[in-house]
Design a protein around this motif. Structure first.
Motif, PDB file in Angstrom:
ATOM      1  N   UNK A 104      24.669 -18.166  20.014  1.00 37.39           N
ATOM      2  CA  UNK A 104      24.121 -18.442  18.685  1.00 37.39           C
ATOM      3  C   UNK A 104      24.964 -17.784  17.589  1.00 37.39           C
ATOM      4  N   UNK A 105      25.389 -16.543  17.821  1.00 38.31           N
ATOM      5  CA  UNK A 105      26.223 -15.836  16.844  1.00 38.31           C
ATOM      6  C   UNK A 105      27.530 -16.582  16.627  1.00 38.31           C
ATOM      7  N   UNK A 106      28.174 -17.006  17.719  1.00 36.54           N
ATOM      8  CA  UNK A 106      29.436 -17.738  17.597  1.00 36.54           C
ATOM      9  C   UNK A 106      29.238 -19.037  16.825  1.00 36.54           C
ATOM     10  N   UNK A 107      28.120 -19.725  17.078  1.00 37.43           N
ATOM     11  CA  UNK A 107      27.838 -20.963  16.352  1.00 37.43           C
ATOM     12  C   UNK A 107      27.644 -20.686  14.867  1.00 37.43           C
ATOM     13  N   UNK A 108      26.976 -19.587  14.545  1.00 37.90           N
ATOM     14  CA  UNK A 108      26.784 -19.224  13.139  1.00 37.90           C
ATOM     15  C   UNK A 108      28.117 -18.938  12.462  1.00 37.90           C
ATOM     16  N   UNK A 109      29.001 -18.239  13.168  1.00 36.54           N
ATOM     17  CA  UNK A 109      30.307 -17.910  12.586  1.00 36.54           C
ATOM     18  C   UNK A 109      31.104 -19.173  12.312  1.00 36.54           C
ATOM     19  N   UNK A 110      31.135 -20.094  13.280  1.00 35.75           N
ATOM     20  CA  UNK A 110      31.970 -21.277  13.137  1.00 35.75           C
ATOM     21  C   UNK A 110      31.346 -22.335  12.233  1.00 35.75           C
TER      22      UNK A 110
ATOM     23  N   UNK B  47      17.773 -11.036  16.194  1.00 32.29           N
ATOM     24  CA  UNK B  47      16.739 -10.186  16.771  1.00 32.29           C
ATOM     25  C   UNK B  47      16.750 -10.295  18.284  1.00 32.29           C
ATOM     26  N   UNK B  48      16.858  -9.127  18.934  1.00 31.73           N
ATOM     27  CA  UNK B  48      16.813  -9.086  20.397  1.00 31.73           C
ATOM     28  C   UNK B  48      15.422  -8.665  20.830  1.00 31.73           C
TER      29      UNK B  48
ATOM     30  N   UNK C   9      17.392 -10.950  31.125  1.00 30.30           N
ATOM     31  CA  UNK C   9      17.978 -10.287  29.967  1.00 30.30           C
ATOM     32  C   UNK C   9      19.426 -10.709  29.760  1.00 30.30           C
ATOM     33  N   UNK C  10      20.175 -10.848  30.844  1.00 30.21           N
ATOM     34  CA  UNK C  10      21.557 -11.302  30.722  1.00 30.21           C
ATOM     35  C   UNK C  10      21.621 -12.717  30.164  1.00 30.21           C
ATOM     36  N   UNK C  11      20.720 -13.576  30.603  1.00 28.09           N
ATOM     37  CA  UNK C  11      20.687 -14.947  30.089  1.00 28.09           C
ATOM     38  C   UNK C  11      20.343 -14.964  28.602  1.00 28.09           C
ATOM     39  N   UNK C  12      19.407 -14.083  28.204  1.00 30.24           N
ATOM     40  CA  UNK C  12      19.021 -14.025  26.793  1.00 30.24           C
ATOM     41  C   UNK C  12      20.173 -13.504  25.927  1.00 30.24           C
ATOM     42  N   UNK C  13      20.882 -12.487  26.411  1.00 30.95           N
ATOM     43  CA  UNK C  13      22.036 -11.951  25.679  1.00 30.95           C
ATOM     44  C   UNK C  13      23.111 -13.026  25.528  1.00 30.95           C
ATOM     45  N   UNK C  14      23.389 -13.757  26.596  1.00 34.46           N
ATOM     46  CA  UNK C  14      24.383 -14.822  26.549  1.00 34.46           C
ATOM     47  C   UNK C  14      23.998 -15.900  25.546  1.00 34.46           C
TER      48      UNK C  14
END
Length: 274
Positions: A72-78, A271-272, A62-67
């Motif tokens: 992915x979120x940071x890549x979307x922002x940038x 989606x988590x 779960x920690x690996x999936x969250x990371x």
């Protein structure tokens, strides 16, 4: 010896709480755990250790999936995914603010400023026409015309009288919307400042016009100092009455500021699934 017995008791009751009810065991005829049976104790300890290892493995996954999803979120922002970003016109300038993209630069235009008894209508908005138009081959109507805009008076900047007005369309990549706020020189919390300006419009005895925010440090179009008196811009002032004073003040020019709303990480819905 007493310590070992206490330890066995604690182990026994913990096993009961984990779902293997002592009462159910008795009801179904199951054998009771013998506190002095080392094989039974070792068996239970092995099961507990295996269960703990499985839980730890799940947590690591779960920690690996969250990371991965945070990355992915940071890549979307940038990378600015399609559909995000906002645009605004910077009136009175030919360059965009820092950290924004220049879409095109051009000239401010609108309808002819004056009216007479026969001609008093027309559109009220001003446009930012690009420097590189794609021209049609048809003849337009003489009832609707676009005229270049010039500053009326030196209130905008020293020597601004009769100077033609530039403009530029800008795109802010890390924002979701942009707005011009009249009567302010700073943006509200959560918004970033694109540029500060002075509110301007046509005159009250002219044809209708829109209010625009002219940059506080305007530029002039090269060679555009001739007085054509086509579409004119005047600095807007306040008039007390229905406009409450205070907080406003009679006769003062009006600040304006163009602000953009910053994109939040919550904008991106990831989606988590576990």
């Amino acid at each position: 010896m007493a310590f070992v017995v206490v330890l066995h008791l604690l182990l026994y009751f913990s096993l009961c709480l984990m779902g293997e009810s002592c009462e159910n065991n008795e009801r179904h005829g199951s054998k009771r755990l013998l506190l002095n049976d080392p094989d039974a104790i070792n068996n239970r300890l092995n099961k507990l250790e295996l269960s703990l290892q499985q839980q730890q493995a799940t947590i690591v996954q779960q920690q690996a999936r969250i990371l991965q999803q945070e990355t992915t979120i940071q890549q979307l922002v940038h990378s600015n995914p399609q559909g995000h970003g906002s645009t605004f016109v910077r009136w009175g300038r030919s360059q965009c603010p820092l950290q924004t993209e220049l879409v095109y630069s051009g000239y401010v235009a609108g309808q002819e400023y004056y009216y007479d008894g026969a001609h008093f209508g027309g559109p009220s908005n001003m446009l930012c026409l690009p420097k590189d138009p794609e021209l049609s081959n048809g003849t337009g109507s003489s009832s609707s015309r676009l005229y270049g805009t010039e500053f009326e008076g030196n209130h905008f900047a020293p020597g601004s009288q009769n100077e033609d007005v530039p403009c530029v369309l800008c795109r802010s990549n890390d924002t979701s919307s942009s707005v011009m706020i009249p009567g302010r020189k700073s943006c509200y919390s959560g918004w970033k400042t694109e540029y500060l300006g002075i509110l301007a419009s046509g005159c009250y005895s002219c044809k209708a016009s829109s209010y625009i925010c002219v940059d506080m440090n305007p530029e002039f179009i090269a060679g555009g100092e001739r007085n054509n008196d086509n579409n004119l811009l005047y600095v807007t002032s306040m008039k007390c009455g229905s406009l409450p004073c205070p907080p406003y003040h009679n006769g003062l020019e009006v600040y304006c500021v163009v602000c953009s709303s910053k994109v939040s990480l919550l904008t991106f819905k990831v989606s988590l699934s576990y």
